[in-house]
Design an enzyme around this catalytic site. Structure first.
Site, mmCIF file in Angstrom:
data_model
loop_
_atom_site.group_PDB
_atom_site.id
_atom_site.type_symbol
_atom_site.label_atom_id
_atom_site.label_comp_id
_atom_site.label_asym_id
_atom_site.label_seq_id
_atom_site.Cartn_x
_atom_site.Cartn_y
_atom_site.Cartn_z
ATOM 1 N N TRP A 87 59.553 28.329 78.698
ATOM 2 C CA TRP A 87 60.379 29.281 78.239
ATOM 3 C C TRP A 87 60.747 30.127 79.237
ATOM 4 C CZ3 TRP A 87 60.127 34.705 77.841
ATOM 5 C CH2 TRP A 87 61.251 35.186 77.150
ATOM 6 N N ASN A 113 50.867 28.722 82.160
ATOM 7 C CA ASN A 113 51.288 29.683 81.266
ATOM 8 C C ASN A 113 51.222 30.905 81.765
ATOM 9 O OD1 ASN A 113 52.227 31.415 79.381
ATOM 10 N ND2 ASN A 113 50.337 31.131 78.138
ATOM 11 N N GLU A 495 66.411 45.546 61.237
ATOM 12 C CA GLU A 495 65.796 44.229 60.900
ATOM 13 C C GLU A 495 67.138 43.405 60.406
ATOM 14 O OE1 GLU A 495 63.240 42.775 62.192
ATOM 15 O OE2 GLU A 495 63.097 41.069 60.816
ATOM 16 N N LYS A 499 67.950 40.146 62.869
ATOM 17 C CA LYS A 499 67.916 38.813 62.334
ATOM 18 C C LYS A 499 69.332 38.145 62.443
ATOM 19 C CE LYS A 499 64.532 38.044 61.690
ATOM 20 N NZ LYS A 499 63.465 38.688 62.032
ATOM 21 N N LYS A 617 59.150 31.861 69.896
ATOM 22 C CA LYS A 617 58.285 32.526 68.737
ATOM 23 C C LYS A 617 57.307 33.427 69.440
ATOM 24 C CE LYS A 617 57.232 32.913 64.577
ATOM 25 N NZ LYS A 617 58.046 33.736 63.651
HETATM 26 O O1 M6R Z 1 54.214 38.022 67.393
HETATM 27 P P1 M6R Z 1 54.813 39.322 67.463
HETATM 28 O O2 M6R Z 1 54.889 40.067 66.017
HETATM 29 O O3 M6R Z 1 54.189 40.165 68.268
HETATM 30 O O4 M6R Z 1 56.345 39.132 67.926
HETATM 31 C C1 M6R Z 1 57.029 40.356 68.120
HETATM 32 C C2 M6R Z 1 58.642 39.660 68.378
HETATM 33 O O5 M6R Z 1 58.643 39.022 69.372
HETATM 34 C C3 M6R Z 1 59.181 39.117 67.055
HETATM 35 O O6 M6R Z 1 58.862 39.989 66.103
HETATM 36 C C4 M6R Z 1 60.648 38.809 67.199
HETATM 37 O O7 M6R Z 1 61.204 39.978 67.513
HETATM 38 C C5 M6R Z 1 60.992 38.012 66.326
HETATM 39 N N1 M6R Z 1 61.492 36.519 66.885
HETATM 40 C C6 M6R Z 1 62.208 38.386 65.349
HETATM 41 O O8 M6R Z 1 62.454 37.549 64.485
#
Ligand code: M6R
Length: 622
Positions: A87, A113, A495, A499, A617
């Protein structure tokens, strides 16, 4: 100049997943299968390098693992290999920049990585010595450094190369000069080794290799590991042997099937009642009005003495934290600050005596949050991690952890982990309020009773989503939309907007409704739908006022309101109903509605929902 360039390169970082295997079975299918489980870490390009004894065979492509599968050599019988899914934050993903990277002779291959921060200086040094670089990546310097230091011992070459490197890495290296070993190492990027019978594996996380073994060794920072078919030997970068404990991974092989749903995101939205019930299980004592976190017992005295709280997180987890602030301040009457992890660590952090840092990360691997947690620790904060992943890096670094029990979340858009994070923050609030003797049994019993009703209410909401789908299609036709809410529902507005933009690419913003007239109102036209969060509660009438303001500017307004609210229809164009619930918990129901709106708007637009462009993710680089 060089420093400035390195600064730019720091932005051009790669966040990836790595795998490796060595044994008697064909490596290619194992590598491909393992990489599929790591796509949450990136999916813009992928590659493998296999070693058939005589030479290294590299196959890589711009695209996903399924694209890689179309070009792999089906007749390759190699039993040793490494693989990578990538990525990039900036720069064009390409097959040239995809890993593995090789040295000048193609004799050493590396997957990585992390970020090599001083790569520009190293690249110039190596180029002046005659090394030829092919890609724009920082990783390629590792292959050339290993080549430079190779003197018949790959492990030693990797060791010397890593001693020259500044930055973070989880790497795996193979060489055709030593076809029976894989060398791997880590610093600030996750790496585990899986033990099999006559075969061994490595990966960025357990699910990637869980199909092949449940015996896991966690590799720590600045450790290097020499892996053969029959042995795994770990030592420090300085060459001191390290005895490792073998951990047996919990649970069964991760079921990453969509189970009849069109997308993982939809499946995960529907899994919320189960995730919430499991997060509550064995922790709620309704009659006694108490919450028992057994995992916190040893820290109870320290936690009881806490005088302030900082919540630290990114993205969706940050939004859960914002909601947590409302609830914790209300119940505990102590100051609660919420900060983005990436901001917290570069602030002049105040001393954390008698302070608790709650670090929220569903993955437990978000680099910014891990770094912020380290900073908090060094300032004397007691650290508590809220995460969904057993064995993730954050679980090993925090003073204590509270697990959400949502099950694996595959969709890049966080859904079931978000509502579980909110739930656990509410639970923590009640737990600490009781510990500090700030609430009586009856008050906390009432909260717990309402809390227990939430999964069932979400189920009934999920049973009837036709109005949500209809409204989502309307939003799918627009270029931008706005979300407004107040108090507990303001973080939910943020939020909802996250989304929406994340999976549908529709421009979306969330605002505290009272702020509209201070600027955002200028954006409102007949072409900008406004989604207003108006559940019953103390700001209900204020929200009606704000709705009037946007209606006066011709916005199409969709309200999310209680089932029993007869008033709201007079003010808006469409109403999405949520079951009646205690005001405290309406944000959880509203969150589910907004997840569905984003999902169906994205579907309407034909967007790639589970793996949106440019995202991953788990964000394992800063
Ligand atoms: O794994 P984490 O909760 O630390 O991730 C934080 C953000 O990268 C994550 O919540 C991101 O904003 C999501 N893809 C939102 O849906």
């Amino acid at each position: 100049m060089l420093r400035a360039l390195e600064g730019i390169i720091r932005e051009t970082v790669f966040m990836c997943g790595i795998v490796g295997c060595i044994g008697d079975r064909r490596a290619t299918p194992i590598l491909v299968e393992s990489l599929k489980h790591l796509e949450y870490r990136g999916y813009d390009s992928a590659g493998i390098a296999t070693l058939n004894g005589a030479e290294i065979d590299v196959t890589k492509i711009e695209g996903k693992i399924c694209d890689l599968e179309t070009i792999i050599n089906e007749t390759d019988n190699a039993c040793v290999g490494i693989g990578h899914t990538r990525w990039a934050t900036h720069g064009v993903p390409s097959s040239t920049n995809a890993h593995p990277h090789v040295d000048c002779t193609g004799s050493i291959a590396v997957v990585h990585n992390g970020i090599i921060e001083n790569f520009q200086a190293l690249k110039e040094e190596l180029t002046s010595k005659g090394h030829i670089f092919c890609s724009e990546t920082d990783t390629e310097v590792l292959a050339h450094l290993c080549e430079e230091y190779y003197n018949g011992d790959l492990e030693q070459a990797v060791r010397e190369a890593l001693l020259r490197v500044e930055g973070s890495y989880a790497i795996a290296v193979i060489s055709d000069n030593e076809p029976d070993i894989i060398i791997a190492a880590r610093k600030d990027s996750p790496l585990i080794v899986g033990l099999g019978a006559g075969e061994n594996f490595l990966a960025s996380d357990i699910p990637a290799i869980r199909k092949y073994t449940n015996k896991i060794i966690y590799i720590n920072d600045e450790e290097i590991v020499r892996i053969t078919r029959d042995s795994v030997v770990v030592s420090t970068l300085q060459g001191v042997k390290v005895e490792k404990t073998v951990t047996i991974a919990d649970g069964s092989i991760i079921d990453a099937e969509r189970g009849g749903y069109e997308h993982f995101m939809l499946k995960e939205i529907h899994e919320q009642p189960k995730a919430l019930r499991e997060t509550m299980e064995d922790r709620l004592y309704e009659l006694e009005g108490s919450i028992d976190f057994k995992e916190l017992r040893s820290l109870e005295d320290e936690i009881k003495g806490i005088e302030s709280i900082s919540i630290i997180a990114c993205g969706t987890s940050y939004h859960a934290g914002l909601l947590g602030k409302y609830i914790l301040e209300d119940l505990l009457r102590i100051p609660v600050r919420v900060e983005y992890s990436s901001e917290f660590r570069y602030n002049n952090v105040l001393s954390g005596q008698k302070s608790l840092a709650i670090c929220i990360s569903q993955s437990g691997e978000t680099a910014d949050t891990l770094a912020a947690m380290n900073e908090a620790k060094s300032q004397g904060y007691l650290t508590l991690a809220i995460t969904n992943v057993v064995g993730s890096t954050i679980t090993r670094k925090a003073d204590e952890i509270l697990l959400t029990k949502s099950g694996i979340e595959i969709g890049v858009a966080a859904t079931k982990t978000f509502t579980a994070q909110i739930l656990i923050l509410y639970m923590f609030g009640v737990y600490l309020a009781r510990l500090k003797k700030l609430t009586d049994v009856e008050t906390s019993r009432n909260i717990i009773t309402s809390m227990k009703s939430v999964p069932g209410l979400i189920e009934s909401l999920l049973d009837n989503i036709s109005t949500i789908e209809k409204n989502a299609s309307r939003i799918g036709e627009t270029d931008c939309c706005y979300f407004i809410g107040r108090g507990l529902n303001y973080p939910i507005a943020l939020e909802g907007a996250l989304k929406m933009k994340e999976i549908s690419y529709i421009k979306a913003e969330g605002f505290p409704a009272g702020e509209l007239k201070h600027g955002p109102l200028a954006l409102i036209t007949a072409d900008t739908p406004v989604i207003a969060l108006v559940p019953e509660g103390k700001t209900y009438y204020k929200m009606l006022g704000n709705i009037k303001e946007v209606k006066a500017r011709n916005a199409y307004v969709i309200a999310i309101a209680n089932a029993s609210d007869d008033e709201i229809v007079k003010y808006v164009d469409s109403v999405i109903r949520i079951p009646d619930v205690d005001e405290l918990f309406s944000p959880m129901l509203a969150a589910v509605v907004l997840q569905l709106i984003a999902y169906y708007a994205a579907k309407y637009k034909g967007a790639e929902i589970d793996q949106p462009r440019n995202l991953a993710k788990s964000v394992t680089v800063e």
